[in-house]
Each structure stands twice: as C-alpha cells, then as structure tokens.
Design a protein around this motif. Structure first.
Motif, PDB file in Angstrom:
ATOM      1  N   ILE A   1       0.853  -1.198   0.000  1.00  0.00           N
ATOM      2  CA  ILE A   1       0.000   0.000   0.000  1.00  0.00           C
ATOM      3  C   ILE A   1       0.884   1.242   0.000  1.00  0.00           C
ATOM      4  O   ILE A   1       1.709   1.417   0.904  1.00  0.00           O
ATOM      5  N   PRO A   2       0.749   2.137  -0.994  1.00  0.00           N
ATOM      6  CA  PRO A   2       1.630   3.313  -1.017  1.00  0.00           C
ATOM      7  C   PRO A   2       1.335   4.317   0.092  1.00  0.00           C
ATOM      8  O   PRO A   2       2.250   4.908   0.657  1.00  0.00           O
ATOM      9  N   LEU A   3       0.045   4.508   0.419  1.00  0.00           N
ATOM     10  CA  LEU A   3      -0.347   5.494   1.435  1.00  0.00           C
ATOM     11  C   LEU A   3      -1.438   4.870   2.292  1.00  0.00           C
ATOM     12  O   LEU A   3      -2.535   4.589   1.804  1.00  0.00           O
ATOM     13  N   TYR A   6      -2.610   9.692   8.136  1.00  0.00           N
ATOM     14  CA  TYR A   6      -2.035   9.062   6.947  1.00  0.00           C
ATOM     15  C   TYR A   6      -0.568   8.753   7.224  1.00  0.00           C
ATOM     16  O   TYR A   6       0.075   9.358   8.082  1.00  0.00           O
ATOM     17  N   GLU A   7      -0.027   7.801   6.447  1.00  0.00           N
ATOM     18  CA  GLU A   7       1.397   7.472   6.537  1.00  0.00           C
ATOM     19  C   GLU A   7       1.862   6.961   5.184  1.00  0.00           C
ATOM     20  O   GLU A   7       1.259   6.056   4.601  1.00  0.00           O
ATOM     21  N   LEU A   8       2.937   7.546   4.684  1.00  0.00           N
ATOM     22  CA  LEU A   8       3.513   7.145   3.405  1.00  0.00           C
ATOM     23  C   LEU A   8       4.392   5.917   3.613  1.00  0.00           C
ATOM     24  O   LEU A   8       5.325   5.935   4.418  1.00  0.00           O
ATOM     25  N   ASP A  22       5.772  13.339   1.155  1.00  0.00           N
ATOM     26  CA  ASP A  22       6.996  12.692   0.706  1.00  0.00           C
ATOM     27  C   ASP A  22       7.750  12.161   1.925  1.00  0.00           C
ATOM     28  O   ASP A  22       7.199  12.090   3.036  1.00  0.00           O
ATOM     29  N   ALA A  23       9.015  11.799   1.722  1.00  0.00           N
ATOM     30  CA  ALA A  23       9.802  11.224   2.813  1.00  0.00           C
ATOM     31  C   ALA A  23       9.987  12.206   3.964  1.00  0.00           C
ATOM     32  O   ALA A  23      10.157  11.798   5.118  1.00  0.00           O
TER      33      ALA A  23
END
Length: 414
Positions: free
Chosen positions: A277-279, A298-300, A349-350
């Motif tokens: 899962i990307p996000l 949310y979490e990347l 992003d990171a």
C-alpha cells in the motif's frame, strides 16, 4: 437554504448559483405557503436524474462527433488524401470518410421519428414560440443583455470547487522523441486494516515528431521488486527486450509511427499484500456524548514516492452543520452541499511522511466511511524508466524527453 449552495453571502456567489437557489425556493414555497420539507428532501428533489436529459445529451454528442468526422472527410477529399483510419502502428483498416457517413446515417435514421404528414397550415407569419432552434433564442437573449450593459458570467455549475479552481501544470518541453510513462492505481482497503484488492496498470507511450528518429531503440531500466507482469507490443521484438531490456521493432528496417502516441510496453500488478500500500489511511471515529470525535491519520509507505495535491475526502452526516476542527496538518474544505470534509495536503513525501486530523461532529462511526483518496505524482510506483535512446544504425544516442505520471483511478477505505 443559501449557505447550502453558496460559500459566502456575496453577489458573485449568489449569481453563480442563482438557478439552484430558485429551484430550491420553489420546493420550499408553493402558492405563497411554506411546504413541510427539510434540507435532505429539497436536495433529493432538485438533484433527481432525468432519463430524457441523458438521452438528449448522448444524441447531441453523437451528432457532434458525426459532424467532426464529416468535416475530416471533406478536408481529406479536398487535399486528395484518404481520411485517417484506425489500426495498430498506423495501419488503416476503415476509412474515416465511410465511418463518418455510417455514423451520420445511423443518427439521422434513428433520430427522425416516422410520423404521418401534418395537414397544411395557412401561410403567413407565425408568432408562436419555436423550441429547439439550436439555442438561437438563448444566444440572442444573451446578446441583448450584453448590449444593454449586463455582465454575463460563465457558470461552473455542477463542478466541484477543487476541479473548477485547479491550475493546469505548465507544458513540458518535448523533444523529437518523447516518452509518457503513466500508472493508475485501484485500491480498496478495510477500515480495520487488511488490503482487499490493489491493482496497478502502467504503460510507456512513445511519440516521435521527426521521421529521421523513426528507427530507434529504447533502453529500459527495470528495478521493480514487487513482481509486476510486463508485456510488450506485438510489433516489438520480445526476445530483444527479454535478453537486453531494449524496445525495438521486430523488423529493424521499419520505423515507428510519426506524430502519434504508440504504446510500446505495459505492466500490471495485482496484490493483497498490505506492505504494497503506497499510502495508508487510518480513520478512527469514537462516539462521545454529543456525537463523534474522529481521528484520521495518513502514513507514506513508499519513501521514494512524492505525492502532490493529495485530497482525503471524509463523508459527513447530512443536516448536522459544519464539523469542529481540532488539530490538523494541512488544510481542509467543508462542502456542505455534498456533506463531505476534504483534507488537503500539497505534498506527501519522505520529509512529510505522516500527519493527522481531528474533528468533532454529530453522527455515528459508520457515517464517516468510505474514505476516498486522490493524488498525483511525477514519480511512478513501479521503478521502470527509459534511461537511454539510441538509433538502430550506428547506435548513436538520441535526445529524448520523459513525462511521468502516477494517478488514482479509485482509492477507498470501506
């Protein structure tokens, strides 16, 4: 009623939604008396679908396309050329002229009802109102208003605020050899965790604008570690791609089509592995004395991704007013007409991997699902890129440009 349709009590907002307000007022007042209706009923009455309207729009679109095809056929006949056709890699199987004629005849035959001839009417000028005269009466009325000094505003009715105010990205400086790498993701996840389905489709589209670069080969770098399934175009040499990761035609003497987008490589990934899962989105509503306190975060998961224009849409119960926002990372928009709360984040992003939003509103936990996510990224999910382009003869390098897009087709937490 007015705040349901207008964001502010200003003249521009009222003018923009004047017809919506008129229709809503018409449901509230009948013959001077107040009707016993609530906001939800008014919204249902004013937004009811019309089958006749859908049919009319479909027929109008078919007519427009038929006229375009007819015009293309006439232009081709004047120039002594055949009308453009359809086929893989430029091969034409059906001429555009015959297609236009067939579509036009079909529309005309299906659109003209067979009725008995009307009796002859006495000659003379008619003062009756004519309907369906291609909108000429409306255009004339608008022109008269403009001549009298009225300001006619173009309506964006029916469009979401985010769509109406979206700023288009600046055009990309395209070289004679241009690659468009596009990926679309469909993801359905459970509210308590667990990936129900994730499907991703990607493709490399090649566009050559100069025929002297028609005989080329693309050097593909595939660093994907997720197990995507690759598939080349039937006209591409599959053995060459498998052995050396080069995309070239089976017959090296032939050239790629010029001035047209050609799909040369596509890939597909389908999985239920949660680590892919990307996000991730975690929505946690908890009941309180007056309603619900909702915590969403949310979490990347993919550090190499950079997601832009992220919008996390949370549905809200109808008829309970605006939510009370507590802590928030980013910005939010409350759409009272659609009963949604949009959590807007310019970049994830990171360096901005996680964030949270807290708000309170009357309702129950099931009212805040499904949560929908949309974003756009200039970095693709599967690490597949074109690193070099060379000519078949001499293996000399060719300048090229690349456009990479990662889009959301559907992203829901049920």
């Amino acid at each position: 009623m007015i705040p349901e349709y207008c964001r502010a009590l200003e003249e521009n907002e009222i003018s923009e939604h004047c017809f919506d307000l008129i229709f809503a007022f018409d449901e509230i007042v009948a013959l001077g008396y107040r009707e016993n209706v609530n906001l939800a009923q008014i919204r249902t009455f004013t937004e009811m679908d019309s089958h006749e309207e859908k049919v009319f729009r479909a027929v109008r679109e078919m007519r427009r396309k038929a006229k375009e095809l007819q015009q293309a056929r006439r232009d081709a006949e004047r120039q002594g050329k055949k009308a453009p056709g359809f086929g893989g890699f430029g091969s034409s199987t059906v001429s555009g002229g015959s297609t236009a004629a067939m579509i036009t005849e079909t529309i005309i035959e299906t659109d003209k009802p067979k009725v008995a001839p009307a009796p002859a009417r006495p000659s003379g000028p008619s003062k009756a109102l004519k309907l369906g005269a291609k909108g000429k009466e409306v255009d004339n009325f608008v022109d008269k208003l403009k001549s009298e000094g009225e300001t006619i505003m173009s309506s964006s009715m029916g469009k979401r605020t985010s769509e109406a105010t979206k700023v288009h990205a600046p055009p990309i400086n395209m070289e004679s050899v241009h690659m468009k790498i596009e990926e679309k993701i469909t993801l359905i996840c459970g509210r308590d965790g667990g990936l129900q389905n994730m499907e991703l489709h990607g493709m490399i589209m090649l566009r050559i604008s100069d025929d002297k670069f028609g005989r080329i080969r693309l050097h593909v770098e595939n660093e994907d570690k997720k197990g995507v399934q690759l598939q080349t175009h039937p006209n591409v040499d599959k053995k060459l791609f498998t052995a050396e990761s080069l995309i070239g035609l089976k017959n090296p003497e032939k050239s790629f089509p010029v001035s047209s987008d050609v799909g040369v490589l596509k890939w597909r990934l389908q999985t239920t592995e949660e680590s892919f899962i990307p996000l991730t989105i975690n929505c946690w509503p908890s009941e309180s004395g007056n309603g619900c306190d909702v915590n969403i975060e949310y979490e990347l998961q993919e550090d190499n991704l950079e997601l832009n224009d992220v919008v996390i849409t949370i549905p809200l119960p109808s008829g309970v007013g605006a939510p009370v926002i507590g802590e928030i990372d980013g910005e939010y928009r409350h759409d009272s007409r659609r009963n949604t709360l949009e959590w807007c984040l310019p970049v994830i992003d990171a360096k901005n991997k996680s964030g949270s939003l807290e708000f309170s509103i009357a309702g129950q936990p099931n009212d805040f699902f499904p949560v929908q996510v949309s974003f756009i990224s200039k970095k693709n999910y599967c690490n597949i890129q074109v690193t070099k382009v060379t000519q078949v003869d001499g293996n000399s390098p060719v300048r090229f440009s690349t456009e990479t897009t990662f889009l959301v087709d559907k992203y829901e937490i049920l």
